[in-house]
Scaffold this motif. Structure first.
Motif, PDB file in Angstrom:
ATOM      1  N   ASN A   1      47.055  46.352  28.407  1.00 19.38           N
ATOM      2  CA  ASN A   1      47.507  45.307  27.298  1.00 19.38           C
ATOM      3  C   ASN A   1      47.610  43.840  27.716  1.00 19.38           C
ATOM      4  O   ASN A   1      47.155  43.347  28.768  1.00 19.38           O
ATOM      5  N   LEU A   2      47.767  43.100  26.520  1.00 24.17           N
ATOM      6  CA  LEU A   2      47.580  41.428  26.832  1.00 24.17           C
ATOM      7  C   LEU A   2      48.645  41.013  28.018  1.00 24.17           C
ATOM      8  O   LEU A   2      47.895  40.171  28.812  1.00 24.17           O
ATOM      9  N   ILE A   3      49.773  41.542  27.883  1.00 20.50           N
ATOM     10  CA  ILE A   3      50.735  41.192  29.276  1.00 20.50           C
ATOM     11  C   ILE A   3      49.923  41.414  30.292  1.00 20.50           C
ATOM     12  O   ILE A   3      50.243  40.645  31.636  1.00 20.50           O
ATOM     13  N   GLN A   4      49.406  42.646  30.704  1.00 24.05           N
ATOM     14  CA  GLN A   4      48.744  43.160  31.944  1.00 24.05           C
ATOM     15  C   GLN A   4      47.724  42.471  32.425  1.00 24.05           C
ATOM     16  O   GLN A   4      47.369  42.043  33.418  1.00 24.05           O
ATOM     17  N   LEU A   5      46.859  42.056  31.167  1.00 21.56           N
ATOM     18  CA  LEU A   5      45.690  41.294  31.423  1.00 21.56           C
ATOM     19  C   LEU A   5      46.149  39.785  31.944  1.00 21.56           C
ATOM     20  O   LEU A   5      45.464  39.224  32.825  1.00 21.56           O
ATOM     21  N   THR A   6      47.074  39.186  31.317  1.00 22.81           N
ATOM     22  CA  THR A   6      47.737  37.855  31.906  1.00 22.81           C
ATOM     23  C   THR A   6      48.145  37.887  33.302  1.00 22.81           C
ATOM     24  O   THR A   6      47.946  37.025  34.156  1.00 22.81           O
ATOM     25  N   GLY A   7      48.631  39.367  33.520  1.00 21.01           N
ATOM     26  CA  GLY A   7      49.049  39.355  34.915  1.00 21.01           C
ATOM     27  C   GLY A   7      48.054  39.408  35.953  1.00 21.01           C
ATOM     28  O   GLY A   7      48.244  38.666  37.137  1.00 21.01           O
ATOM     29  N   MET A   8      47.175  40.142  35.654  1.00 16.44           N
ATOM     30  CA  MET A   8      45.881  40.333  36.460  1.00 16.44           C
ATOM     31  C   MET A   8      45.119  38.793  36.469  1.00 16.44           C
ATOM     32  O   MET A   8      44.907  38.672  37.651  1.00 16.44           O
ATOM     33  N   ALA A   9      44.919  38.004  35.608  1.00 12.00           N
ATOM     34  CA  ALA A   9      44.357  36.803  35.304  1.00 12.00           C
ATOM     35  C   ALA A   9      44.936  35.755  36.362  1.00 12.00           C
ATOM     36  O   ALA A   9      44.515  35.203  37.248  1.00 12.00           O
ATOM     37  N   LEU A  10      46.763  36.108  36.323  1.00 13.02           N
ATOM     38  CA  LEU A  10      47.403  35.182  37.209  1.00 13.02           C
ATOM     39  C   LEU A  10      47.222  35.515  38.753  1.00 13.02           C
ATOM     40  O   LEU A  10      46.995  34.441  39.358  1.00 13.02           O
ATOM     41  N   ILE A  11      47.026  36.672  39.108  1.00 13.58           N
ATOM     42  CA  ILE A  11      46.944  37.114  40.485  1.00 13.58           C
ATOM     43  C   ILE A  11      45.785  36.718  40.991  1.00 13.58           C
ATOM     44  O   ILE A  11      45.488  36.068  42.103  1.00 13.58           O
TER      45      ILE A  11
END
Length: 293
Positions: A265-275
């Motif tokens: 989902n969008l939240i997980q994609l945001t976390g992935m990009a941040l990492i």
């Protein structure tokens, strides 16, 4: 220079594909330790042939080479095993991204040993990675979208194990050739994983339709990839290699989404990009600082 960068890119691409291939094998019912063993065993054959072709300055008579190479072997054994355990309980995308946090653990160990000086910039980067992990795994919620604690733990342990491999390889390097280090490391890996897994399953794999896929996993995930990476690093700036390494988790994630029908989902994609962005910038900063020194 371009050819060297291409080799590093190919290595990262192969590692990313190996995560997806491993996920397919896990779905077929193979144990994570068996999958990890075949990845390392095939890799051992490749680096052993490399050592036979280039035996000069191997350093095999040096005890320090054996000690640190064995440490590297324990690290890569943990990296492979925990990675596939995390994939089995979660997803390829989450496991690959959590493993990519390895440079953060390298920093934390370096802080503890006095090899690196802590700074506000570094601590901020580590906090951003932790925030990314929280968003990616959604560990804060008990809903269906949350990744299990076991998947998160093994994914992080995979990254920690990779950090151990980095330290082992680094301290072994002055005492012998890369191929000699990898031969010892993969031999130690095979011993550890065969002890933890089931010998009967490892033997049974020889007479199953999954054998070609297990061999392909080893060729891409440990054989060609490590050789590509080491040759590529000879003429590739560390900062460039750090950026190119992002190819691995991205490739693994795309494999999971396209082939295995995994969803983020969008939240997980945001976390992935941040990492991915934070770890890459942290690695680039470290590489440039060491180059200037």
């Amino acid at each position: 220079m371009r050819r060297s960068t291409l080799l590093v890119t190919l290595a990262a691409f192969c590692w990313g594909l190996s995560g997806g291939i491993g996920a397919v094998l896990l779905e077929r019912g193979w144990d994570a330790f068996t999958v990890s063993f075949y990845r390392g065993a095939v890799g051992f054959l490749f680096v052993f042939i490399w050592l036979l072709l280039r035996p000069q300055r191997s350093g095999l008579a040096n005890r320090k080479l054996w000690f640190w190479s064995a440490i590297a072997g324990a690290g890569v054994a943990g990296n492979f095993a925990f990675y596939f355990l995390s994939i089995g309980e979660g997803s390829v995308a989450v496991a690959a991204t959590l493993m990519y946090c390895a440079p953060v653990f390298v920093y934390l160990v370096s802080f503890t040993l006095g090899l690196e000086s802590p700074s506000l910039q570094k601590w901020l980067a580590i906090l951003l990675v932790l925030l990314g992990i929280v968003l990616l795994t959604q560990i804060y919620t008990l809903g269906a979208g949350a990744v299990s604690v076991f998947a998160v733990t093994t994914g992080l342990l995979s990254g920690m194990s990779y950090a151990l491999f980095i330290f082992g390889f680094k301290y072994a390097a002055p005492h012998g050739s890369p191929q000699a280090i990898l031969v010892i490391a993969f031999a130690v890996l095979a011993i550890i994983l065969i002890a933890l897994g089931e010998v009967s399953e490892v033997v049974a794999a020889f007479s199953t339709p999954s054998l070609p896929l297990l061999v392909l996993l080893g060729v891409l995930g440990a054989g060609l990839s490590f050789i590509f990476y080491i040759f590529g690093l000879n003429y590739t700036a560390p900062a460039v290699a750090s950026i190119v390494a992002m190819v691995e988790p991205v490739t693994a994630s795309l494999f999971g989404v396209v082939v295995l029908d995994e969803k983020l989902n969008l939240i997980q994609l945001t976390g992935m990009a941040l990492i991915l962005i934070t770890v890459t910038m942290l690695s680039v900063h470290s590489s440039r600082r060491k180059a200037s020194i």
